[in-house]
Scaffold this motif. Sequence first.
Motif, short mmCIF file in Angstrom:
data_model
loop_
_atom_site.label_atom_id
_atom_site.label_comp_id
_atom_site.label_asym_id
_atom_site.label_seq_id
_atom_site.Cartn_x
_atom_site.Cartn_y
_atom_site.Cartn_z
N UNK A 24 -27.53 -52.62 113.22
CA UNK A 24 -26.58 -51.51 113.24
C UNK A 24 -25.30 -51.84 114.00
N UNK A 25 -25.10 -53.12 114.30
CA UNK A 25 -23.87 -53.53 114.99
C UNK A 25 -22.81 -53.86 113.95
N UNK A 26 -21.56 -53.79 114.37
CA UNK A 26 -20.48 -54.08 113.43
C UNK A 26 -19.67 -55.29 113.89
N UNK A 27 -19.92 -56.46 113.30
CA UNK A 27 -19.22 -57.67 113.75
C UNK A 27 -17.70 -57.59 113.59
N UNK A 28 -17.20 -56.65 112.80
CA UNK A 28 -15.74 -56.51 112.69
C UNK A 28 -15.15 -55.92 113.97
N UNK A 29 -16.02 -55.35 114.81
CA UNK A 29 -15.51 -54.79 116.07
C UNK A 29 -15.56 -55.81 117.22
N UNK A 30 -15.96 -57.03 116.91
CA UNK A 30 -15.98 -58.05 117.96
C UNK A 30 -14.58 -58.31 118.48
N UNK A 31 -14.48 -58.55 119.78
CA UNK A 31 -13.21 -59.10 120.28
C UNK A 31 -13.41 -60.39 121.07
N UNK A 32 -14.63 -60.91 121.05
CA UNK A 32 -14.85 -62.22 121.67
C UNK A 32 -16.08 -62.90 121.08
N UNK A 33 -15.95 -64.20 120.90
CA UNK A 33 -17.08 -65.03 120.48
C UNK A 33 -17.19 -66.16 121.51
N UNK A 34 -18.38 -66.31 122.07
CA UNK A 34 -18.62 -67.36 123.07
C UNK A 34 -19.66 -68.33 122.55
N UNK A 35 -19.40 -69.61 122.71
CA UNK A 35 -20.36 -70.62 122.22
C UNK A 35 -20.59 -71.64 123.34
N UNK A 36 -21.86 -71.79 123.72
CA UNK A 36 -22.17 -72.58 124.93
C UNK A 36 -22.23 -74.07 124.69
N UNK A 37 -22.59 -74.49 123.46
CA UNK A 37 -22.61 -75.92 123.17
C UNK A 37 -22.78 -76.16 121.69
N UNK A 38 -22.66 -77.43 121.33
CA UNK A 38 -22.56 -77.77 119.92
C UNK A 38 -23.91 -78.16 119.32
N UNK A 39 -24.89 -77.29 119.45
CA UNK A 39 -26.18 -77.44 118.76
C UNK A 39 -26.33 -76.25 117.82
N UNK A 40 -26.92 -76.49 116.64
CA UNK A 40 -26.86 -75.47 115.58
C UNK A 40 -27.52 -74.14 115.94
N UNK A 41 -28.55 -74.15 116.80
CA UNK A 41 -29.16 -72.86 117.15
C UNK A 41 -28.21 -71.99 117.97
N UNK A 42 -27.05 -72.55 118.36
CA UNK A 42 -26.09 -71.80 119.17
C UNK A 42 -24.76 -71.56 118.43
N UNK A 43 -24.49 -72.36 117.38
CA UNK A 43 -23.15 -72.24 116.78
C UNK A 43 -23.08 -71.91 115.29
N UNK A 44 -24.20 -71.96 114.54
CA UNK A 44 -24.03 -71.96 113.07
C UNK A 44 -23.24 -70.77 112.52
N UNK A 45 -23.35 -69.60 113.13
CA UNK A 45 -22.61 -68.44 112.61
C UNK A 45 -21.30 -68.18 113.37
N UNK A 46 -20.85 -69.14 114.15
CA UNK A 46 -19.62 -68.89 114.92
C UNK A 46 -18.42 -68.68 113.99
N UNK A 47 -18.29 -69.52 112.99
CA UNK A 47 -17.15 -69.35 112.06
C UNK A 47 -17.28 -68.02 111.31
#
Length: 248
Positions: A24-47
């Motif tokens: 029930x969250x709305x990703x269009x209301x995001x105003x920040x995306x944080x990514x801790x490191x470059x492993x896929x379990x942490x970044x795959x949906x960042x883009x």
Amino acid sequence: MIGDILNLHLDPGPGALVHSINEGLNPQKLNAVLVSHSHPDHYTDAEVMIEAMTRGMTRKHGVLAAARSVLRGNSVVEASISKYHQQMVEQKIEALPKAKFNIADVSVSATEARHTDPDAVGFRFTTEFGDFAYTTDTEYFEDIARYYQGLRLLILCEMRPSGKPWKGHMTTDDAVKIIERTRPQQTILTHLGMSMIFQGPAREAKLIEEKTNVPTVAAVDDMSVEFGEKITLQPRRARTQRGLRDFF
Ligand SMILES: [Zn+2]
Ligand SMILES: [Zn+2]
């Protein structure tokens, strides 16, 4: 997510977009995306999350704060967010260990992690209700506790149960050491690996609580945490029945 002011997504891994919408969250209301490191379990949906935050790449919007490896790559990993997506945010922050920055009215500092991505960082958030932090994937090291002093809530990535160490990650034994040295009001274990799942995460959490006297729980899917005057944990978030049209 914090109030109406800061809506952030931290480490959007596989399925983060779909899971967010199901919650029930709305990703269009995001105003920040944080990514801790470059492993896929942490970044795959960042883009994908940046696409939502910028309304399908139609307006520059929001903050992207990410480890150096995520933005530029390093000797062991590629950059995990394209230049195309990186240039669509209003503010891009390279989160080097000890870097401090503000997002809305929350101040954030990057904490040191020791992991197989050497640029990995955790994040510490300072809010009007006190501090909480997320360790990301890291192994235990002598200085780690100094990043997590004075917290109300520690969200600790614990891959392995007691007695089963694995380089670059923490076990229940490591969690006990950090918690004894930092004494947060509450700890939540997350990033539970398969051997942890087989062992029983609730059992490992109880072990930690018994040894440290610090309330400790293992995260479960759909868990919600309210961080205010009190810290309230709900194992399962009351799902709101929302259709896609509620987002437009
Ligand atoms: Zn990792
Ligand atoms: Zn991980």
